[in-house]
Design a protein around this motif. Structure first.
Motif, PDB file in Angstrom:
ATOM      1  N   VAL A 135       0.864  -1.178   0.000  1.00 50.03           N
ATOM      2  CA  VAL A 135       0.000   0.000   0.000  1.00 50.03           C
ATOM      3  C   VAL A 135       0.906   1.236   0.000  1.00 50.03           C
ATOM      4  CG1 VAL A 135      -1.862   1.228   1.131  1.00 50.03           C
ATOM      5  CG2 VAL A 135      -1.796  -1.274   1.228  1.00 50.03           C
ATOM      6  N   SER A 136       0.889   1.924  -1.110  1.00 49.90           N
ATOM      7  CA  SER A 136       1.668   3.141  -1.298  1.00 49.90           C
ATOM      8  C   SER A 136       0.721   4.330  -1.167  1.00 49.90           C
ATOM      9  CB  SER A 136       2.347   3.070  -2.672  1.00 49.90           C
ATOM     10  OG  SER A 136       3.141   4.209  -2.889  1.00 49.90           O
ATOM     11  N   THR A 137       0.942   5.361  -1.911  1.00 53.06           N
ATOM     12  CA  THR A 137       0.072   6.549  -1.868  1.00 53.06           C
ATOM     13  C   THR A 137       0.312   7.381  -3.115  1.00 53.06           C
ATOM     14  OG1 THR A 137      -0.349   8.646  -0.770  1.00 53.06           O
ATOM     15  CG2 THR A 137       1.827   7.711  -0.456  1.00 53.06           C
ATOM     16  N   ILE A 138      -0.717   8.083  -3.542  1.00 48.72           N
ATOM     17  CA  ILE A 138      -0.561   9.001  -4.680  1.00 48.72           C
ATOM     18  C   ILE A 138       0.474  10.086  -4.343  1.00 48.72           C
ATOM     19  CG2 ILE A 138      -2.378  10.627  -4.013  1.00 48.72           C
ATOM     20  CD1 ILE A 138      -3.214  10.670  -6.991  1.00 48.72           C
ATOM     21  N   MET A 139       0.702  10.291  -3.025  1.00 45.91           N
ATOM     22  CA  MET A 139       1.688  11.304  -2.631  1.00 45.91           C
ATOM     23  C   MET A 139       3.110  10.889  -2.998  1.00 45.91           C
ATOM     24  SD  MET A 139       0.047  12.610   0.926  1.00 45.91           S
ATOM     25  CE  MET A 139       1.058  14.067   1.125  1.00 45.91           C
ATOM     26  N   ALA A 140       3.298   9.623  -3.362  1.00 43.52           N
ATOM     27  CA  ALA A 140       4.607   9.167  -3.838  1.00 43.52           C
ATOM     28  C   ALA A 140       4.810   9.473  -5.311  1.00 43.52           C
ATOM     29  CB  ALA A 140       4.732   7.657  -3.632  1.00 43.52           C
ATOM     30  N   LEU A 160       9.488   2.987  -1.767  1.00 47.60           N
ATOM     31  CA  LEU A 160       8.694   1.745  -1.796  1.00 47.60           C
ATOM     32  C   LEU A 160       8.299   1.412  -3.245  1.00 47.60           C
ATOM     33  CD1 LEU A 160       6.944  -0.550  -0.589  1.00 47.60           C
ATOM     34  CD2 LEU A 160       5.152   1.155  -0.200  1.00 47.60           C
ATOM     35  N   ASN A 161       7.857   2.421  -3.986  1.00 40.89           N
ATOM     36  CA  ASN A 161       7.451   2.159  -5.370  1.00 40.89           C
ATOM     37  C   ASN A 161       8.618   1.609  -6.197  1.00 40.89           C
ATOM     38  OD1 ASN A 161       4.913   3.010  -4.749  1.00 40.89           O
ATOM     39  ND2 ASN A 161       4.969   4.910  -5.951  1.00 40.89           N
ATOM     40  N   ALA A 162       9.799   2.184  -5.984  1.00 38.52           N
ATOM     41  CA  ALA A 162      10.979   1.685  -6.711  1.00 38.52           C
ATOM     42  C   ALA A 162      11.257   0.231  -6.336  1.00 38.52           C
ATOM     43  CB  ALA A 162      12.190   2.563  -6.402  1.00 38.52           C
ATOM     44  N   ILE A 163      11.084  -0.082  -5.069  1.00 40.62           N
ATOM     45  CA  ILE A 163      11.284  -1.465  -4.590  1.00 40.62           C
ATOM     46  C   ILE A 163      10.266  -2.398  -5.238  1.00 40.62           C
ATOM     47  CG2 ILE A 163      10.978  -2.921  -2.520  1.00 40.62           C
ATOM     48  CD1 ILE A 163      12.277  -0.491  -0.945  1.00 40.62           C
TER      49      ILE A 163
END
Ligand SMILES: NC(=O)c1ccc[n+]([C@@H]2O[C@H](COP(=O)([O-])OP(=O)(O)OC[C@H]3O[C@@H](n4cnc5c(N)ncnc54)[C@H](OP(=O)(O)O)[C@@H]3O)[C@@H](O)[C@H]2O)c1
Length: 232
Positions: A135-140, A160-163
């Motif tokens: 669970v990420s966020t649009i803020m990323a 996290l998204n890169a991971i």
């Protein structure tokens, strides 16, 4: 029955994931750092006829992650949800950065999901669904940042998204695991606050639809709860 493991399952979106998967008859491995404080989760477990098992897990304690993975060895986990997260306690505006707090935020939001993946790739790989979502966020999303601020939160979730992209490539090849990043919407939880746009039920129902529709082609990408794709 398929099995789902959820981190941060004591309240907010994590508790709602546990509730909805249990309602659908899944086995739920509900991980929470302080079970004695998670009354709603304990009630859900007590009423679940054994479908919801509560496990103590502070995901910033990496030795504890390894211990739980060993305890569950041989167990297939169809869907692993890295849900636990934080915006940090201080310093979301320029000039107020608290880098000790940054370390905690990164440990929870970025390092822990990778550690969970390393510890549980075998469990997910031996399942039928083989899905690992974070669970990420649009803020990323750097493309969607038009407001500034929230330095540690944005940076840790962008990490996290890169991971997630590397996990999709590495675990996809090695274990056939489908990894993806999710945005839950702006949700009325302790984190989202009372003025947020949607409730946890709608957010989690949407994210569950996204998880159910994950394919090899859709893995390694960033999906909002409403099924739309977000730019990095
Ligand atoms: N709500 C929103 O609008 C929104 C928007 C975008 C993204 N998100 C993301 O969605 C996820 C869930 O957010 P939420 O709204 O449900 O937040 P929340 O209500 O603040 O809940 C945070 C959860 O994370 C758990 N947690 C914190 N530190 C932990 C640790 N060290 N080990 C294990 N669990 C820990 C908490 O457990 P305790 O009860 O033990 O503290 C709690 O279950 C987060 O990753 C967040 O970044 C939320």
């Amino acid at each position: 029955m398929p099995a789902v493991l959820v981190t941060g399952a004591g309240r907010g979106l994590g508790l709602e994931f546990a509730r909805q998967y249990a309602e659908d008859g899944w086995d739920v491995l509900a991980c929470v750092r302080a079970p004695q404080k998670a009354a709603d989760l304990q009630r859900l477990a007590a009423e679940s006829q054994g479908r919801v098992a509560v496990h103590t897990l502070d995901v910033t304690d990496f030795a504890a992650i390894d211990t739980l993975a060993r305890q569950l060895s041989g167990r297939a986990i169809d869907v692993l949800i890295n849900n636990a997260g934080t915006m940090g306690s201080r310093g979301s505006t320029f000039g107020s950065s608290d880098f000790a707090d940054w370390e905690q935020v990164f440990r929870l939001n970025a390092f822990a999901p990778l550690k969970m993946a390393e510890a549980f790739a075998g469990h997910v790989g031996r399942s039928s669904e083989k899905k690992l979502v974070s669970v990420s966020t649009i803020m990323a999303s750097m493309a969607r940042n038009n407001m500034g601020g929230f330095y540690a939160y944005r940076a840790s979730k962008a990490a996290l998204n890169a991971i997630v992209v590397s996990l999709a490539i590495d675990l996809g090849r090695r274990h056939g695991i489908l990894a993806a990043a999710l945005h839950p919407g702006w949700v009325r939880t302790d984190m989202g606050g009372p003025r947020a746009e949607i409730d946890a039920r709608a957010s989690v129902a949407g994210m569950r639809r996204v998880i159910a529709s994950l394919t090899r082609e859709r893995a390694g990408r960033f999906w909002a709860y409403d099924g739309s794709e977000l730019p990095w």
